[in-house]
Design a protein around this motif. Sequence first.
Motif, PDB file in Angstrom:
ATOM      1  N   LEU A   1     -13.783   6.192  -5.330  1.00  0.00           N
ATOM      2  CA  LEU A   1     -14.710   4.587  -5.023  1.00  0.00           C
ATOM      3  C   LEU A   1     -15.933   4.794  -3.762  1.00  0.00           C
ATOM      4  CD1 LEU A   1     -11.934   1.231  -5.257  1.00  0.00           C
ATOM      5  CD2 LEU A   1     -14.496   2.250  -6.746  1.00  0.00           C
ATOM      6  N   PRO A   2     -16.705   4.004  -3.169  1.00  0.00           N
ATOM      7  CA  PRO A   2     -18.210   4.721  -2.525  1.00  0.00           C
ATOM      8  C   PRO A   2     -17.414   4.803  -0.635  1.00  0.00           C
ATOM      9  CG  PRO A   2     -19.074   3.740  -4.169  1.00  0.00           C
ATOM     10  CD  PRO A   2     -17.258   3.400  -4.040  1.00  0.00           C
ATOM     11  N   LEU A   3     -16.942   3.311  -0.428  1.00  0.00           N
ATOM     12  CA  LEU A   3     -15.978   2.847   1.205  1.00  0.00           C
ATOM     13  C   LEU A   3     -14.564   3.002   0.286  1.00  0.00           C
ATOM     14  CD1 LEU A   3     -18.109   0.076   2.251  1.00  0.00           C
ATOM     15  CD2 LEU A   3     -18.336   2.402   2.708  1.00  0.00           C
ATOM     16  N   PRO A   4     -13.846   3.072   2.010  1.00  0.00           N
ATOM     17  CA  PRO A   4     -12.041   3.695   2.206  1.00  0.00           C
ATOM     18  C   PRO A   4     -11.339   2.497   1.199  1.00  0.00           C
ATOM     19  CG  PRO A   4     -13.116   4.210   3.803  1.00  0.00           C
ATOM     20  CD  PRO A   4     -14.648   3.479   2.970  1.00  0.00           C
ATOM     21  N   VAL A   5     -10.242   2.972   0.505  1.00  0.00           N
ATOM     22  CA  VAL A   5      -9.216   2.095   0.301  1.00  0.00           C
ATOM     23  C   VAL A   5      -8.044   2.346   0.834  1.00  0.00           C
ATOM     24  CG1 VAL A   5      -7.691   2.019  -2.399  1.00  0.00           C
ATOM     25  CG2 VAL A   5     -10.229   3.073  -2.880  1.00  0.00           C
ATOM     26  N   ILE A   6      -7.061   1.327   1.752  1.00  0.00           N
ATOM     27  CA  ILE A   6      -6.401   0.532   1.398  1.00  0.00           C
ATOM     28  C   ILE A   6      -4.870   0.098   1.073  1.00  0.00           C
ATOM     29  CG2 ILE A   6      -4.788  -0.373   3.297  1.00  0.00           C
ATOM     30  CD1 ILE A   6      -8.002  -0.759   4.784  1.00  0.00           C
ATOM     31  N   ALA A   7      -4.222   0.923   0.525  1.00  0.00           N
ATOM     32  CA  ALA A   7      -2.629   0.938  -0.501  1.00  0.00           C
ATOM     33  C   ALA A   7      -1.955   0.308   0.932  1.00  0.00           C
ATOM     34  CB  ALA A   7      -2.392   1.482  -0.707  1.00  0.00           C
ATOM     35  N   ALA A   8      -1.545  -0.821   1.621  1.00  0.00           N
ATOM     36  CA  ALA A   8      -0.781  -1.579   1.784  1.00  0.00           C
ATOM     37  C   ALA A   8       0.849  -2.140   0.773  1.00  0.00           C
ATOM     38  CB  ALA A   8      -0.993  -3.284   1.946  1.00  0.00           C
ATOM     39  N   LEU A   9       1.809  -0.807   0.841  1.00  0.00           N
ATOM     40  CA  LEU A   9       2.584  -0.524   0.181  1.00  0.00           C
ATOM     41  C   LEU A   9       4.357  -1.581   0.809  1.00  0.00           C
ATOM     42  CD1 LEU A   9       2.153   2.845  -0.352  1.00  0.00           C
ATOM     43  CD2 LEU A   9       1.465   1.325  -1.354  1.00  0.00           C
ATOM     44  N   ASP A  10       4.437  -2.244  -0.485  1.00  0.00           N
ATOM     45  CA  ASP A  10       5.304  -3.385   0.246  1.00  0.00           C
ATOM     46  C   ASP A  10       6.544  -2.719  -0.428  1.00  0.00           C
ATOM     47  OD1 ASP A  10       7.920  -4.928   1.690  1.00  0.00           O
ATOM     48  OD2 ASP A  10       7.274  -7.125   1.011  1.00  0.00           O
ATOM     49  N   GLY A  11       8.213  -2.378  -0.161  1.00  0.00           N
ATOM     50  CA  GLY A  11       8.772  -2.175  -1.542  1.00  0.00           C
ATOM     51  C   GLY A  11       8.784  -1.288  -2.723  1.00  0.00           C
TER      52      GLY A  11
ATOM     53  N   ALA B   1      -1.220   4.891  -5.438  1.00  0.00           N
ATOM     54  CA  ALA B   1      -1.279   4.777  -3.339  1.00  0.00           C
ATOM     55  C   ALA B   1      -1.533   6.307  -2.935  1.00  0.00           C
ATOM     56  CB  ALA B   1       0.571   5.243  -3.707  1.00  0.00           C
ATOM     57  N   PHE B   2      -1.381   7.300  -3.796  1.00  0.00           N
ATOM     58  CA  PHE B   2      -2.424   7.975  -3.877  1.00  0.00           C
ATOM     59  C   PHE B   2      -3.100   8.613  -3.576  1.00  0.00           C
ATOM     60  CE2 PHE B   2       2.514  11.142  -5.052  1.00  0.00           C
ATOM     61  CZ  PHE B   2       3.218   9.950  -3.816  1.00  0.00           C
ATOM     62  N   ALA B   3      -3.590   7.506  -4.438  1.00  0.00           N
ATOM     63  CA  ALA B   3      -5.670   8.170  -4.715  1.00  0.00           C
ATOM     64  C   ALA B   3      -6.024   7.095  -3.242  1.00  0.00           C
ATOM     65  CB  ALA B   3      -5.521   7.065  -5.559  1.00  0.00           C
ATOM     66  N   ALA B   4      -5.841   6.071  -2.556  1.00  0.00           N
ATOM     67  CA  ALA B   4      -6.035   5.813  -1.590  1.00  0.00           C
ATOM     68  C   ALA B   4      -6.319   7.186  -0.354  1.00  0.00           C
ATOM     69  CB  ALA B   4      -5.276   4.188  -1.781  1.00  0.00           C
ATOM     70  N   ASP B   5      -6.799   5.916   0.472  1.00  0.00           N
ATOM     71  CA  ASP B   5      -7.448   6.812   1.775  1.00  0.00           C
ATOM     72  C   ASP B   5      -6.587   6.576   2.410  1.00  0.00           C
ATOM     73  OD1 ASP B   5     -10.116   8.104   0.602  1.00  0.00           O
ATOM     74  OD2 ASP B   5     -10.959   5.560   0.121  1.00  0.00           O
ATOM     75  N   PHE B   6      -5.587   5.247   2.062  1.00  0.00           N
ATOM     76  CA  PHE B   6      -5.018   5.684   3.598  1.00  0.00           C
ATOM     77  C   PHE B   6      -4.020   4.292   3.125  1.00  0.00           C
ATOM     78  CE2 PHE B   6      -9.265   4.657   5.703  1.00  0.00           C
ATOM     79  CZ  PHE B   6      -9.458   5.468   6.573  1.00  0.00           C
ATOM     80  N   ARG B   7      -2.578   3.999   3.308  1.00  0.00           N
ATOM     81  CA  ARG B   7      -1.744   3.867   2.907  1.00  0.00           C
ATOM     82  C   ARG B   7      -0.517   3.137   3.913  1.00  0.00           C
ATOM     83  NH1 ARG B   7      -3.034   8.266   0.463  1.00  0.00           N
ATOM     84  NH2 ARG B   7      -2.315   9.465   1.712  1.00  0.00           N
ATOM     85  N   ILE B   8      -0.447   1.618   4.329  1.00  0.00           N
ATOM     86  CA  ILE B   8       0.208   1.845   5.107  1.00  0.00           C
ATOM     87  C   ILE B   8       1.867   0.774   4.818  1.00  0.00           C
ATOM     88  CG2 ILE B   8      -1.728   1.236   6.925  1.00  0.00           C
ATOM     89  CD1 ILE B   8      -1.548  -1.924   6.175  1.00  0.00           C
ATOM     90  N   GLY B   9       2.687   1.335   5.592  1.00  0.00           N
ATOM     91  CA  GLY B   9       3.796   0.884   4.186  1.00  0.00           C
ATOM     92  C   GLY B   9       4.404  -1.092   5.560  1.00  0.00           C
ATOM     93  N   THR B  10       6.081  -1.113   4.778  1.00  0.00           N
ATOM     94  CA  THR B  10       6.971  -1.668   5.118  1.00  0.00           C
ATOM     95  C   THR B  10       8.033  -1.540   5.766  1.00  0.00           C
ATOM     96  OG1 THR B  10       7.925  -2.889   3.494  1.00  0.00           O
ATOM     97  CG2 THR B  10       5.607  -4.075   4.392  1.00  0.00           C
TER      98      THR B  10
ATOM     99  N   ALA C   1       5.707  -9.811   6.503  1.00  0.00           N
ATOM    100  CA  ALA C   1       4.678 -10.767   7.086  1.00  0.00           C
ATOM    101  C   ALA C   1       3.603 -10.464   7.355  1.00  0.00           C
ATOM    102  CB  ALA C   1       5.708 -11.546   7.732  1.00  0.00           C
ATOM    103  N   ASP C   2       3.436  -8.851   7.455  1.00  0.00           N
ATOM    104  CA  ASP C   2       2.308  -9.222   9.103  1.00  0.00           C
ATOM    105  C   ASP C   2       1.631  -7.424   8.760  1.00  0.00           C
ATOM    106  OD1 ASP C   2       3.202  -9.822  11.003  1.00  0.00           O
ATOM    107  OD2 ASP C   2       5.037  -9.050  11.366  1.00  0.00           O
ATOM    108  N   LEU C   3       1.950  -7.109   6.979  1.00  0.00           N
ATOM    109  CA  LEU C   3       1.891  -6.545   5.927  1.00  0.00           C
ATOM    110  C   LEU C   3       0.126  -6.320   5.876  1.00  0.00           C
ATOM    111  CD1 LEU C   3       2.125  -3.773   5.169  1.00  0.00           C
ATOM    112  CD2 LEU C   3       2.649  -5.100   2.653  1.00  0.00           C
ATOM    113  N   LEU C   4      -0.033  -7.255   5.552  1.00  0.00           N
ATOM    114  CA  LEU C   4      -1.890  -8.260   5.203  1.00  0.00           C
ATOM    115  C   LEU C   4      -2.561  -7.235   6.239  1.00  0.00           C
ATOM    116  CD1 LEU C   4      -1.658 -10.242   2.450  1.00  0.00           C
ATOM    117  CD2 LEU C   4      -2.581  -7.661   1.788  1.00  0.00           C
ATOM    118  N   ALA C   5      -1.930  -8.392   7.182  1.00  0.00           N
ATOM    119  CA  ALA C   5      -2.872  -8.399   8.996  1.00  0.00           C
ATOM    120  C   ALA C   5      -3.367  -7.190   9.333  1.00  0.00           C
ATOM    121  CB  ALA C   5      -2.145  -9.481   9.603  1.00  0.00           C
ATOM    122  N   ALA C   6      -1.894  -6.265   8.846  1.00  0.00           N
ATOM    123  CA  ALA C   6      -2.228  -4.615   9.685  1.00  0.00           C
ATOM    124  C   ALA C   6      -3.052  -4.226   8.193  1.00  0.00           C
ATOM    125  CB  ALA C   6      -0.656  -3.518   9.582  1.00  0.00           C
TER     126      ALA C   6
END
Length: 261
Positions: A98-108, A118-127, A188-193
Amino acid sequence: MADYTTLILDEREDRVHVALNRPEVRNAIDATMVAELHDVCYRLEREPRILILSGTPATETAKGVFASGADIAQLRERRREEALAGINASIFIRVAQLPLPVIAALDGYALGGGAELAFAADFRIGTPSVKIGNPETNLGITAGAGATWRLKELIGEPLAKEILLAGRVLDADEALAAHLITEVHESADLLAAAHALADRIAAQDPLAVRLTKTVFHAPREAHPVIDTLAQGILFESDAKFTRMDAFLTGRASRTTKGTAT
């Protein structure tokens, strides 16, 4: 965007948040979800925006989950021709490109195909409850949608082999130490992050971000030609002059104030 049965969309001017929505099967990725993700990609290729991917958030009675993998019931019935078609691999490649970055927000759970998405994303953050890995060999198959080559690029060959060949599943601390995820937040804070990260990306010049992502993922033999071509495009952009003028004006203002004091 269209109405979807396996995805929930939140559209904003500079980003789209896509939540995987098959909680009854821990967001297992089935053919319908693949088709709907293709439709999202089609639209983002034509109107580039940041993409945030997430799963089902945690509740008082249930843990959060990103995606537990491919839908095993469907996977069980697929044969050679479906494998050769690269059903899941094709959508994960499209997400990555995709032209612009992809963020994967991982829970569980982010397992199997969920991990590969998730590996296909440019950024991965988690819980703290993240569990990420590729248990495909335990099911008699290979991780055929990107993990066998993306994972060693992300975390190195030794740890990638533990995950792919010995069934190791990383928890949040292990994934953070391996830089497979870069931030850990409570559910609870994952999407905000994720949105805070998207805000930082959105504050950059969109064309510069887009070309930088393209250059970053270009094969080694394409450099330095692709770098100079991208820079040539950006050197003629209005955003370059506007942003550099603002920087120089701000610096002059700071210098003047410093002299005055």
